[in-house]
Design a protein around this motif. Structure first.
Motif, short mmCIF file in Angstrom:
data_model
loop_
_atom_site.label_atom_id
_atom_site.label_comp_id
_atom_site.label_asym_id
_atom_site.label_seq_id
_atom_site.Cartn_x
_atom_site.Cartn_y
_atom_site.Cartn_z
N ASP A 1 -4.83 3.83 -1.20
CA ASP A 1 -6.04 3.75 -0.39
C ASP A 1 -6.94 4.94 -0.74
N THR A 2 -8.09 4.66 -1.34
CA THR A 2 -9.02 5.70 -1.75
C THR A 2 -10.30 5.66 -0.92
N THR A 3 -10.24 5.06 0.23
CA THR A 3 -11.39 4.98 1.12
C THR A 3 -11.88 6.39 1.44
N PRO B 1 -3.09 -4.57 2.06
CA PRO B 1 -4.36 -3.85 2.15
C PRO B 1 -5.15 -4.24 3.41
N ASP B 2 -5.91 -3.29 3.93
CA ASP B 2 -6.76 -3.52 5.09
C ASP B 2 -8.17 -3.87 4.65
N HIS C 1 -11.40 -1.41 3.16
CA HIS C 1 -10.88 -0.20 2.51
C HIS C 1 -11.02 -0.34 1.00
N ASP C 2 -11.07 0.79 0.32
CA ASP C 2 -11.11 0.83 -1.15
C ASP C 2 -9.72 1.19 -1.65
N TYR C 3 -9.29 0.53 -2.70
CA TYR C 3 -7.95 0.76 -3.24
C TYR C 3 -8.01 0.87 -4.75
N VAL D 1 0.85 -1.19 0.00
CA VAL D 1 0.00 0.00 0.00
C VAL D 1 0.89 1.24 0.00
N SER E 1 2.77 3.25 3.13
CA SER E 1 3.03 2.44 4.32
C SER E 1 4.53 2.36 4.54
#
Length: 86
Positions: free
Chosen positions: A38-40, A18-19, A22-24, A7, A10
């Motif tokens: 990460d586009t959350t 990735p978590d 979340h949106d990626y 990510v 990080s």
């Protein structure tokens, strides 16, 4: 052993995968190729505008920016490298 994609942003000491929840967007091409952004919580306008991301490898040296944006033919797909910016 297969590793999860790293990510963007990080640090090397922490879990870089990735978590859940979340949106990626995958970053394709350029110095950040293969990383996930990460586009959350991003709005549709923010996603359409892409991002200028700090990178250690750019035409402008360490700390330069790389421009990534959705491909015109796939606005919901990965962010594609557009080039380096000052």
């Amino acid at each position: 052993m297969t590793h999860a994609p790293r990510v963007y942003g990080s640090d090397g000491e922490a879990d870089t995968g990735p978590d859940p929840g979340h949106d990626y967007r995958e970053l394709v091409g350029g110095p950040l190729d293969g990383q996930l952004l990460d586009t959350t919580g991003w709005t549709a306008d923010m996603l359409a505008g892409g991002a200028y991301l700090i990178t250690p490898l750019s035409a402008y040296g360490a700390g330069g920016r790389a421009s990534y944006a959705p491909a015109p033919d796939d606005p919901e797909g990965p962010f594609v490298w557009e080039g380096d910016v000052a």
